[in-house]
Design an enzyme around this catalytic site. Structure first.
Site, PDB file in Angstrom:
ATOM      1  N   HIS A  72       0.997  -1.193   0.077  1.00  4.86           N
ATOM      2  CA  HIS A  72       0.070   0.095  -0.231  1.00  4.86           C
ATOM      3  C   HIS A  72       0.877   1.344  -0.093  1.00  4.86           C
ATOM      4  CE1 HIS A  72      -3.819  -2.348   0.920  1.00  4.86           C
ATOM      5  NE2 HIS A  72      -2.870  -2.995   1.671  1.00  4.86           N
ATOM      6  N   ASP A 162      -8.937  -5.208  -2.063  1.00  4.08           N
ATOM      7  CA  ASP A 162      -8.364  -5.479  -0.916  1.00  4.08           C
ATOM      8  C   ASP A 162      -8.680  -4.171   0.146  1.00  4.08           C
ATOM      9  OD1 ASP A 162      -6.501  -6.838   1.085  1.00  4.08           O
ATOM     10  OD2 ASP A 162      -5.069  -5.029   0.713  1.00  4.08           O
ATOM     11  N   ASP A 315       2.158  -7.096   2.694  1.00  2.59           N
ATOM     12  CA  ASP A 315       0.980  -6.027   3.065  1.00  2.59           C
ATOM     13  C   ASP A 315       1.406  -4.793   3.648  1.00  2.59           C
ATOM     14  OD1 ASP A 315      -1.457  -5.219   3.134  1.00  2.59           O
ATOM     15  OD2 ASP A 315      -1.927  -6.519   4.760  1.00  2.59           O
TER      16      ASP A 315
HETATM   17 ZN   LIG Z   1      -6.214  -6.999   2.811  1.00  8.74          ZN
END
Ligand SMILES: [Zn+2]
Length: 438
Positions: A72, A162, A315
């Site tokens: 991200h 997500d 992540d």
């Molecule tokens: Zn996720």
């Protein structure tokens, strides 16, 4: 190691390295010959080429650049947490040469213009390949499907909602059908919100003791099961994000044995830490899916070791200190991970005897490349020279000063990890070198 070069020449040799290829690290030392950003030659022993500038990297492991299927970078919309440029800096410091960015930005990456926007920011950053994923649904609302075809043409490599798991089985079915036609995976954040919605940590002993709302394993298990059955029915490629439960590992293992086209990733925190870490109410241990029980942690590590889980994904989810200083239940989900992934893998998987160094490297290079279906992640003559130099013996302490990300919300602050990324090269060009190198 000779780091005296201010400018890396167009053609050079890296010598004295142990090459990581095909899941193995060579015992004998070898070399890499780089020419104009590509691998000209590679092998054990001494290079045939003479008279070229030499980087003597005595005894370091030379591996393909790491690939992360799940980061991200927060741009556009939340640049105070991370931008594509700061995220790429953290990626390079972690040994990464390619990352898949998640579309839950503000606005979301749900149209070809936004895909091009992320690609442009990545090109400007220049020190890591940025591979955007697009949203499955318009504005990630889980209602109508986004323009998937146009986003693939613009450069999207996968689709996911997500952070906002797709609750409608019908939408997921349609997304899988389209993705199959387009030849890209659907990456599912498998979570049934009707089971776990409102929770802030794993539902178990510690959530009860701490008086926090729990998120039951069943919420992840049932969503994993549903999406796998939809993949079975459609024949599409489903990729399961951040697997955290033993139940999900078992479901994926059975589906793979049945021949369902399913792949999966696990994060470093899910194969190393359990829910007891939340005992001090520190939001540095708050993420979704949450840290689970010790038998889940073992199942995730075993799943990576036996190939049920294909790859390691961080992540990487930056948040500001202000947000991470809120109370546990008020603080946002997510922790950063790019700069600690190799060290956590080496410390908790290799040192723990779950797998060897060659397999760990494979989980961070070849396997994520195969998940994405992209020709990268391998040291081969003619390939672009994306590679890392690793010291698997060096121990280091994770401190806020040691992190290049704009955010410091790491679960591993204050921990000593074994295994350090010494230098990262993208297309033959140096994108990171460890300051300890002399
Ligand atoms: Zn996720």
């Amino acid at each position: 190691m000779d780091w005296s070069w201010q400018r890396i020449p167009a053609e050079y040799l890296v010598t004295g390295v142990k090459l990581a290829r095909g899941g193995k690290v060579a015992n004998r030392k070898g070399f890499l010959h780089v020419k104009k950003g590509r691998i000209e030659a590679i092998g054990v022993g001494s290079p045939a080429a003479d008279g070229l500038p030499v980087l003597e990297a005595d005894g370091l492991v030379l591996a393909p650049g790491f690939i992360d299927t799940h980061v991200h970078f927060r741009e556009p919309g939340q640049e105070e947490k991370e931008t594509v440029a700061t995220g790429c800096r953290a990626a390079a410091a972690g040994g990464y040469t390619a990352v898949v960015t998640m579309p839950n930005t503000d606005p979301a990456i749900d149209n070809p213009g936004m895909v091009r926007y992320v690609l442009d920011r990545g090109r400007e950053a220049g020190n890591c390949r940025v591979l955007p994923s697009g949203a499955i649904s318009v504005a990630r609302k889980g209602e109508s499907m986004a323009e998937m075809g146009a986003m693939v043409e613009a450069g999207a490599v996968a689709f996911t909602d997500d952070g906002s798991p797709v609750q409608s089985g019908k939408l997921m079915t349609n997304a899988l059908k389209y993705a199959k036609l387009l030849g890209v995976p659907i990456m599912t954040h498998a979570e049934d919100l009707s089971i776990v919605g409102g929770g802030c940590m794993h539902g178990g002993y510690w959530s009860t003791r701490l008086g926090l709302t729990g998120m039951a394993r069943a919420g992840e298990d049932s969503a994993t099961f549903r999406d796998i059955e939809l993949a079975r029915a459609t024949g599409a490629h489903l990729h399961i994000c951040h697997v955290s439960t033993k139940g999900a590992v078992d479901i994926i293992r059975r589906a793979k044995a049945d021949g369902v086209k399913v792949t999966a990733e696990a994060t470093p925190h899910h194969f190393s830490l359990d829910h007891s870490r939340c005992r001090d109410y520190s939001p540095r241990f708050k993420m979704n899916p949450p840290l689970r029980e010790p038998d889940d942690v073992t199942a995730v590590a075993d799943g990576l070791a036996d190939g049920t889980i294909d790859c390691i994904a961080t992540d990487h989810a930056p948040h500001t200190n202000t947000e991470k200083e809120l109370q546990f239940d008020q603080s946002p989900f997510g922790v950063i991970g790019l700069e600690t992934a190799f060290g956590v893998g080496l410390t908790y998987l290799v040192e723990a005897g779950k797998m060897d160094l060659g397999q760990l490297i494979q989980c961070m290079t070849e396997r994520p490349a195969d998940v994405l279906g992209l020709p990268m992640g391998r040291l081969e003559e003619g390939a672009e020279a994306d590679f890392v130099l690793l010291d698997p013996k060096q121990e280091w302490l994770v401190t806020t000063d040691s992190l290049r990300s704009r955010s410091q919300n790491s679960s591993f602050l204050g921990e000593s990890l074994k295994g350090k990324v010494k230098a990262t090269f993208l297309r033959g060009r140096l994108t990171w070198r460890d300051e300890d190198s002399s």
